[in-house]
Write a protein that holds these residues in place. Sequence first.
Motif, mmCIF file in Angstrom:
data_model
loop_
_atom_site.group_PDB
_atom_site.id
_atom_site.type_symbol
_atom_site.label_atom_id
_atom_site.label_comp_id
_atom_site.label_asym_id
_atom_site.label_seq_id
_atom_site.Cartn_x
_atom_site.Cartn_y
_atom_site.Cartn_z
ATOM 1 N N VAL A 160 21.841 56.525 53.988
ATOM 2 C CA VAL A 160 21.774 57.293 55.230
ATOM 3 C C VAL A 160 23.031 58.147 55.290
ATOM 4 C CG1 VAL A 160 21.580 57.237 57.736
ATOM 5 C CG2 VAL A 160 20.480 55.442 56.356
ATOM 6 N N SER A 161 22.874 59.452 55.125
ATOM 7 C CA SER A 161 24.024 60.352 55.042
ATOM 8 C C SER A 161 24.622 60.616 56.413
ATOM 9 C CB SER A 161 23.611 61.685 54.419
ATOM 10 O OG SER A 161 23.200 61.500 53.084
ATOM 11 N N VAL A 162 25.928 60.910 56.379
ATOM 12 C CA VAL A 162 26.663 61.304 57.584
ATOM 13 C C VAL A 162 26.961 62.792 57.498
ATOM 14 C CG1 VAL A 162 28.791 61.023 58.904
ATOM 15 C CG2 VAL A 162 27.700 59.027 57.844
ATOM 16 N N GLU A 168 26.469 71.452 57.945
ATOM 17 C CA GLU A 168 25.025 71.427 58.125
ATOM 18 C C GLU A 168 24.433 70.386 57.193
ATOM 19 O OE1 GLU A 168 23.089 75.133 57.707
ATOM 20 O OE2 GLU A 168 24.304 76.158 59.228
ATOM 21 N N ALA A 169 23.444 69.672 57.676
ATOM 22 C CA ALA A 169 22.781 68.670 56.839
ATOM 23 C C ALA A 169 21.985 69.373 55.746
ATOM 24 C CB ALA A 169 21.857 67.799 57.686
ATOM 25 N N PRO A 170 21.963 68.799 54.535
ATOM 26 C CA PRO A 170 21.135 69.378 53.464
ATOM 27 C C PRO A 170 19.682 69.475 53.902
ATOM 28 C CG PRO A 170 22.604 67.685 52.593
ATOM 29 C CD PRO A 170 22.700 67.605 54.090
ATOM 30 N N GLU A 171 18.967 70.402 53.293
ATOM 31 C CA GLU A 171 17.567 70.605 53.647
ATOM 32 C C GLU A 171 16.778 69.312 53.489
ATOM 33 O OE1 GLU A 171 13.791 73.452 52.371
ATOM 34 O OE2 GLU A 171 15.785 73.779 51.500
ATOM 35 N N GLY A 172 16.027 68.960 54.481
ATOM 36 C CA GLY A 172 15.206 67.762 54.442
ATOM 37 C C GLY A 172 15.903 66.532 54.987
ATOM 38 N N GLU A 173 17.213 66.633 55.288
ATOM 39 C CA GLU A 173 17.951 65.504 55.838
ATOM 40 C C GLU A 173 18.228 65.723 57.320
ATOM 41 O OE1 GLU A 173 21.475 64.421 53.756
ATOM 42 O OE2 GLU A 173 20.512 64.460 51.775
ATOM 43 N N GLU A 174 18.346 64.621 58.033
ATOM 44 C CA GLU A 174 18.646 64.665 59.461
ATOM 45 C C GLU A 174 20.159 64.725 59.654
ATOM 46 O OE1 GLU A 174 17.518 62.005 63.442
ATOM 47 O OE2 GLU A 174 17.046 61.299 61.414
ATOM 48 N N ALA A 175 20.633 65.589 60.543
ATOM 49 C CA ALA A 175 22.066 65.684 60.825
ATOM 50 C C ALA A 175 22.469 64.527 61.723
ATOM 51 C CB ALA A 175 22.390 67.031 61.484
ATOM 52 N N LEU A 176 23.243 63.588 61.172
ATOM 53 C CA LEU A 176 23.632 62.396 61.923
ATOM 54 C C LEU A 176 25.143 62.242 61.936
ATOM 55 C CD1 LEU A 176 21.067 59.796 60.483
ATOM 56 C CD2 LEU A 176 20.886 61.070 62.623
ATOM 57 N N GLU A 180 25.584 57.512 64.574
ATOM 58 C CA GLU A 180 24.126 57.604 64.479
ATOM 59 C C GLU A 180 23.623 57.129 63.121
ATOM 60 O OE1 GLU A 180 23.357 61.456 67.440
ATOM 61 O OE2 GLU A 180 23.768 61.747 65.300
ATOM 62 N N ALA A 181 24.354 57.480 62.055
ATOM 63 C CA ALA A 181 23.950 57.056 60.715
ATOM 64 C C ALA A 181 24.016 55.535 60.576
ATOM 65 C CB ALA A 181 24.836 57.718 59.666
ATOM 66 N N ARG A 182 25.063 54.949 61.121
ATOM 67 C CA ARG A 182 25.176 53.488 61.052
ATOM 68 C C ARG A 182 24.043 52.817 61.834
ATOM 69 N NH1 ARG A 182 28.735 49.509 59.692
ATOM 70 N NH2 ARG A 182 28.376 47.542 60.816
ATOM 71 N N GLU A 183 23.747 53.359 62.999
ATOM 72 C CA GLU A 183 22.666 52.789 63.816
ATOM 73 C C GLU A 183 21.333 52.890 63.079
ATOM 74 O OE1 GLU A 183 22.767 54.804 67.523
ATOM 75 O OE2 GLU A 183 24.529 53.706 68.283
ATOM 76 N N LYS A 184 21.096 54.019 62.406
ATOM 77 C CA LYS A 184 19.849 54.166 61.654
ATOM 78 C C LYS A 184 19.801 53.163 60.506
ATOM 79 C CE LYS A 184 16.978 57.326 58.959
ATOM 80 N NZ LYS A 184 16.768 58.707 58.465
ATOM 81 N N ALA A 185 20.926 52.982 59.803
ATOM 82 C CA ALA A 185 20.968 52.023 58.701
ATOM 83 C C ALA A 185 20.713 50.609 59.198
ATOM 84 C CB ALA A 185 22.318 52.105 57.988
ATOM 85 N N GLY A 252 28.062 58.067 52.948
ATOM 86 C CA GLY A 252 27.344 57.639 54.135
ATOM 87 C C GLY A 252 27.211 56.131 54.153
ATOM 88 N N TYR A 253 26.069 55.645 54.667
ATOM 89 C CA TYR A 253 25.830 54.193 54.762
ATOM 90 C C TYR A 253 24.721 53.791 53.792
ATOM 91 C CZ TYR A 253 28.822 53.984 58.865
ATOM 92 O OH TYR A 253 29.899 54.041 59.712
ATOM 93 N N HIS A 254 24.985 52.719 53.046
ATOM 94 C CA HIS A 254 24.050 52.235 52.046
ATOM 95 C C HIS A 254 23.467 50.891 52.460
ATOM 96 C CE1 HIS A 254 25.849 55.038 49.009
ATOM 97 N NE2 HIS A 254 26.943 54.796 49.705
ATOM 98 N N ILE A 255 22.188 50.739 52.157
ATOM 99 C CA ILE A 255 21.543 49.418 52.184
ATOM 100 C C ILE A 255 21.260 49.094 50.720
ATOM 101 C CG2 ILE A 255 19.605 48.050 53.038
ATOM 102 C CD1 ILE A 255 19.262 50.432 55.131
ATOM 103 N N ILE A 256 21.849 48.014 50.228
ATOM 104 C CA ILE A 256 21.848 47.747 48.786
ATOM 105 C C ILE A 256 21.041 46.494 48.482
ATOM 106 C CG2 ILE A 256 23.300 47.328 46.761
ATOM 107 C CD1 ILE A 256 25.605 48.666 48.360
#
Length: 335
Positions: A160-162, A168-176, A180-185, A252-256
């Motif tokens: 989950v990228s920050v 600007e977030a890369p195309e196709g990614e949500e700007a977090l 917000e990124a940690r909460e999504k992870a 960003g945040y990883h789930i491994i």
Amino acid sequence: MKKKLAPLLVSLGIIGLAGCSNDGEEAENTTSEGDVDFGEVLASSDAGDVTADDILNQMGTQQVATQTFQLTLDKVLMDKYSEELNQEDLQAEIDQEIEEMGGEEQVAMMLQQQQSNVDVESYKQQRLIAQYHDRYFIDEFDITDEEAKESVREGSHILVSVTEDGEEAPEGEEALTDEEAREKAEDLIQQLEDGADFAELATAESDDPGSAANNGSLGYVQRGQMVEPFENALFELEPGEMTTEPVKSDFGYHIILRGEEENIDDELSSVKRQIVNQRVQESPDEVLTMYQSLLDEYNVEFENEDIRTFIEDTYLQDEAAVDTEENPEDELGEE
């Protein structure tokens, strides 16, 4: 002090010297043409002959010496392991690698894009020779099955990228934001703990497009290959275990998820080659010492004085200088 070292070329999956000149430019490889008896005189005319020496002098001592050094090592290693390594088996392995890379046409395109002056048949020959160099270093570095297994983990992840302020977030990614990124992870971890399929979630949600296209899989990850927080977390997991908290890195945040590693025995030769690659890059002096020992074992003599001098100055140890380094008082002399 050791003599200066020419760069070791590690490219196209080849570990070794692979015909690079002293300034790093690759020499054109013609191994796919087979053995040719050129003779001493290549052309004759009323203006005089063109000889093999003329061509070699046009190439220059550095390139000729480097090629001589490389081909000598290749020949010695192929003799050393002639009974242990079956060329047909090695070639079949290389053919399989090429198929996994998309086939010969795809590899030819890759070589052309890299402007490597190497065709597919030459590439196969280089990969074959590289197997002999790899085997030598596996023996010399004493890389055991146990060390190979301990040096890697089978890993998958969901990223989950920050998006930093002002970016600007890369195309196709949500700007977090970071929060917000940690909460999504954390939410994704909860979904996984509730029974969601890791591969499906990685494909749908991961911001790492390379692994997302492969169900989140990174394959076998070697120590030193990933950023430290990721590596530490992965290597602490048990087979089949997943991190229960998001792991923060610069990406960003990883789930491994650590894999079960059921097929690790089939991967050991590849893992050992990865270790060799790493050791070669970390210890070029030690590598050249090993090569020198190999040349001594086979009583190699470089007959041309200019070639011998270049090889000794560039690739091999100056034993007197090494002795002086080990015994500096000898250089100072008695007072």
